[in-house]
Design a protein around this motif. Sequence first.
Motif, PDB file in Angstrom:
ATOM      1  N   SER A  45       5.855 -15.021  -7.044  1.00 34.99           N
ATOM      2  CA  SER A  45       6.033 -13.796  -6.268  1.00 34.99           C
ATOM      3  C   SER A  45       5.581 -14.032  -4.841  1.00 34.99           C
ATOM      4  O   SER A  45       4.820 -14.956  -4.557  1.00 34.99           O
ATOM      5  N   ASP A  46       6.063 -13.178  -3.940  1.00 28.24           N
ATOM      6  CA  ASP A  46       5.662 -13.213  -2.538  1.00 28.24           C
ATOM      7  C   ASP A  46       4.678 -12.078  -2.260  1.00 28.24           C
ATOM      8  O   ASP A  46       4.640 -11.085  -2.988  1.00 28.24           O
ATOM      9  N   TYR A  47       3.920 -12.234  -1.177  1.00 30.10           N
ATOM     10  CA  TYR A  47       2.949 -11.205  -0.811  1.00 30.10           C
ATOM     11  C   TYR A  47       3.654  -9.951  -0.290  1.00 30.10           C
ATOM     12  O   TYR A  47       4.660 -10.033   0.413  1.00 30.10           O
ATOM     13  N   LYS A  48       3.101  -8.819  -0.646  1.00 29.46           N
ATOM     14  CA  LYS A  48       3.587  -7.519  -0.201  1.00 29.46           C
ATOM     15  C   LYS A  48       2.582  -6.952   0.798  1.00 29.46           C
ATOM     16  O   LYS A  48       1.378  -6.974   0.559  1.00 29.46           O
ATOM     17  N   THR A  49       3.068  -6.446   1.924  1.00 32.70           N
ATOM     18  CA  THR A  49       2.208  -5.853   2.944  1.00 32.70           C
ATOM     19  C   THR A  49       2.241  -4.334   2.833  1.00 32.70           C
ATOM     20  O   THR A  49       3.319  -3.735   2.823  1.00 32.70           O
ATOM     21  N   ASP A  50       1.065  -3.724   2.748  1.00 32.43           N
ATOM     22  CA  ASP A  50       0.993  -2.268   2.654  1.00 32.43           C
ATOM     23  C   ASP A  50      -0.361  -1.833   3.212  1.00 32.43           C
ATOM     24  O   ASP A  50      -0.942  -2.547   4.031  1.00 32.43           O
ATOM     25  N   PHE A  51      -0.897  -0.695   2.776  1.00 27.77           N
ATOM     26  CA  PHE A  51      -2.120  -0.193   3.392  1.00 27.77           C
ATOM     27  C   PHE A  51      -3.069   0.391   2.342  1.00 27.77           C
ATOM     28  O   PHE A  51      -2.694   0.654   1.200  1.00 27.77           O
TER      29      PHE A  51
END
Length: 206
Positions: A45-51
Amino acid sequence: MIKKILFVTCLALGIAFSSYAQKKRWFTPGIRGGVNLSTLTSIESDYKTDFYIGVQLPVHLAKFYSIQPELNYTRQGARNANFYGGKTLWPSDPFSSTPETNSVDLSYIDANVINKFRFNKFNAHIGPGVAFLLKGSDYTDIDVDLTINLGVGYKITKYVEIEARWRTGLLSIVDEYGYWSQNKHHIIEGEGVRNSTFQIGATFTF
């Protein structure tokens, strides 16, 4: 013997707290927030950017030590998650060799108890947490996760601090999942598919 040890420990903490409280503010509530970089372990999987955003309620028991309950809202998950170890085939074309990947979007309410150790303007912190799933995906089966939080921080001003934290889940969020191959549906156990999140952000105390 155990009772004596507990009594001496509580007495020492009480003396430290009383001495510190007379000189400093012992309770400094605040807010925290920042960026999540999250993924899932044991699968491609790839990294997900969120908050993330939340409140913190630190109680300063000594000059060098605080215990900090937190309540946070955090969005995480993974991008291009391949739950099938590269063996996934499209159900519509079971002889295709193209892996199927998915976006996993998760939202949690975190309740943490952080132990924060201060060294002048720097601090290191560690603590457990429990995360309650608000929004899952088709692949998540577990509504509650247990977490461990490890991080460091730096105090910029009296009220502002920057911090970096690694938050790892202790429970697999998936019971099992499957894939199609040669017109057959195969089941894979989901053991080891855990949340892993890096947080970079800031805090503001009142």
